[in-house]
Design a protein around this motif. Structure first.
Motif, short mmCIF file in Angstrom:
data_model
loop_
_atom_site.label_atom_id
_atom_site.label_comp_id
_atom_site.label_asym_id
_atom_site.label_seq_id
_atom_site.Cartn_x
_atom_site.Cartn_y
_atom_site.Cartn_z
N GLU A 108 14.84 0.89 14.79
CA GLU A 108 15.88 1.50 15.62
C GLU A 108 17.20 1.56 14.84
OE1 GLU A 108 15.19 2.83 18.48
OE2 GLU A 108 13.11 2.11 18.38
N ASN A 120 8.60 5.41 13.31
CA ASN A 120 8.49 4.90 14.68
C ASN A 120 8.69 6.02 15.71
OD1 ASN A 120 11.23 5.28 14.30
ND2 ASN A 120 11.86 3.38 15.30
N TRP A 121 8.29 7.24 15.34
CA TRP A 121 8.27 8.35 16.29
C TRP A 121 6.90 9.02 16.24
CZ3 TRP A 121 11.41 8.92 11.81
CH2 TRP A 121 10.93 9.84 10.86
N ASN A 172 11.41 3.50 10.22
CA ASN A 172 10.56 2.67 11.09
C ASN A 172 11.30 1.66 11.98
OD1 ASN A 172 11.20 1.09 8.80
ND2 ASN A 172 9.43 -0.21 9.15
#
Length: 537
Positions: A512, A46-47, A510
């Motif tokens: 937080e 997720n970056w 993926n």
């Protein structure tokens, strides 16, 4: 609750197919209780790496300016970038656009190719500008010449721990690691490097497609497993290989070994002694061994050295930019084969019937088809040979690949790597905090995934009687179904990767950070739920 009979049916499928059922189950629970779905079943990070992307988009603006400079007679149409003087024009363009995102990164990227690799400025800038516009078929079809040298330098730095090979690697740019896997399997069989019914070894646990593809009708390989069975003094898995287990590769009947390094799911790289043993075997008792190594997670470990560096003659390397740069949608992969390799020798030693068959197969693309190297046969086979002239990864993709590689090559302090490592390390810390267990420390781990053997943990923590009761009363996939139904948490079953049956894979890439503490808490609650049932029984 899903019953045991249904669980037995589902556990026969690939974990990625089972995941869809778990998502549906978690979604139903999520809808009833407004609980957030926590899907740690996929490895999609997720970056996104920003600097090389900003350089790419600015390069696109320059490429279009160059196309219009060439020809701008009608609205909506332009010409093609021209080579003469293009480097000087880019310098002026970047000076005029110095305040735009990506300007400094693009300027440094171009300069790095000129200063460090000795590129002719016009040829280098033209290749990038023409590639980003995408106005030509790939030429060379295997990989653009400047891009290949950039990616070669990247692989030496990031995957080979800086060890420059005695002979260079030839690279084939592919549509991600997925395409690379398919091309390697197909061409190896087409060219007699491997044959149906051959025995191959799989180093497990391993990414599930490597377990499934060998048994397809077109391959029908016989498989043996090299299992990572080592544990530490506390009985916790280290996901390393006993050297005697590796000695299975010494048998010349084992024609190939497939390894994901660092591994998937455990994401732990081969210990130096294991790497050395495989190298020794390939040089002595089984010199014809074909090694296929998938190194996608290598960039997350300091000092990583691939088998393509340690045993270059025997190894086909597969690398993907997807995970490290947050670029799964770009589909950027590469196959690497050293110019000094056993595969050319294998081709030359094929029986006459095979050589005649292959001469006919590749006869439409060369007057001397027997001289086509294996890497170039991979390219031709990827387009059914007849379409070899239009083979190759799209040029905009190759431009972005080069800019990703250059970003890392210019990062001499490894700031980007340290940031990525910190992201997954913090998430691992949150996961084990939620579980209430000590934080594992392993310098060989990439920490991209965590594979948790629940049964081993239960046996060590609560005793073997409880562990035996659990095996007798429940299916190994029951924990992932409970997590989905009770906590809207989606994890993959480790048994689907030929890991311990009662293990689960948690992607640390993926979600937080706070999600991982919740996942750890739910894992703890699931185990406690089993314990309460056991105590009542």
């Amino acid at each position: 609750m899903v019953d045991r009979q249904a669980e037995r049916r589902w556990e026969s499928l690939s974990p990625f197919e089972l995941k869809n059922e778990l998502i549906a189950l978690a979604g139903e629970r999520n809808g009833r209780n407004a609980r957030t779905l926590l899907n740690a079943g996929r490895g999609n990070p997720n970056w996104t790496a920003t600097a090389p992307r900003e350089a790419f988009f600015l390069l696109g603006s320059f490429g279009m300016a160059e196309a219009r400079r060439d020809w701008d007679e009608w609205d909506g149409l332009a010409g093609l970038p021209r080579k003469d003087g293009i480097a000087e024009r880019m310098t002026a363009f970047l000076r005029d656009n110095a305040d735009r995102p990506g300007a400094e990164q693009l300027s440094r990227s171009v300069a790095w190719g000129v200063d460090r690799l000795g590129f002719d400025p016009d040829a280098w800038v033209w290749e990038l500008a023409d590639a980003v516009v995408g106005d030509h078929y790939p030429d060379p079809v295997r990989m653009l010449s400047h891009v290949e040298r950039v990616v070669h330098a990247y692989l030496v730095k990031e995957v080979c721990d800086g060890h420059e090979p005695a002979r260079p690697y030839d690279l084939f740019a592919t549509e991600g690691g997925t395409a690379a896997m398919c091309y390697v399997f197909d061409s190896a069989v087409i060219n007699g490097i491997l044959r149906p019914e051959d025995t191959i070894a799989l180093m497990t646990p391993i990414f599930s497609p490597y377990l499934e593809i060998p048994h397809l009708e077109r391959y029908r390989f016989k498989t043996i497993e090299i299992a990572a069975t080592k544990v530490n003094a506390s009985g916790v898995h280290t996901w390393q290989y006993d050297l005697h287990e590796l000695d299975k590769l010494s048998d010349p009947q084992v024609k190939a070994v497939f390894v994901v390094n660092p591994s998937n799911p455990p994401s732990v790289m081969l210990a130096p002694e294991a790497l050395d043993r495989i190298v020794e075997i390939s040089r002595t008792s089984n010199p014809g061994l074909t090694i296929i190594t998938d190194d996608v997670y290598g960039t997350f470990v300091n000092g990583y050295r691939s088998l393509m560096s340690a045993a270059p003659r025997n190894t086909i390397g597969v690398y993907s930019f997807s995970k490290y740069f947050g670029a799964t949608g770009w589909r950027l992969g590469v196959i690497a084969i050293n110019q000094d390799n056993v595969f050319e020798e294998k081709l030359a030693a094929l029986p006459r019937s095979d050589r005649d068959r292959l001469r006919e197969r590749y006869g439409s693309i060369s007057l001397e088809p027997e001289k086509i190297r294996f890497i170039d046969r991979l390219v031709a086979d990827s387009r059914q040979v007849a379409l070899n002239h239009t083979a190759g990864l799209s040029l905009p993709q190759q431009a972005q690949m080069a800019l990703f590689a250059l970003a890392e090559l210019m990062d001499e302090e490894n700031e980007y790597r340290r940031t990525c490592q910190a992201i997954v390390a913090r998430r691992l810390h949150a996961l084990v905090k939620g579980m209430g267990v000590p934080l594992p420390k392993d310098p060989l781990s990439a920490h991209y995934y965590a594979e948790l053997d629940l049964l081993s943990f239960i046996g060590r923590t609560f005793g073997q009687e409880f562990a035996t009761w659990l095996v007798h009363n429940y299916e190994p996939v029951d924990p992932v179904f409970r997590l989905a139904e009770k906590g809207s948490v989606v994890l993959l079953n480790g048994g689907g990767f030929d890991g311990p049956e009662w293990s689960v894979r948690v992607s640390l890439a993926n979600l937080e950070m706070d999600a991982y503490e919740k996942i750890g808490t739910w894992l703890k609650e699931v185990v406690q739920g089993y314990k309460d049932e056991f105590d009542r029984s």
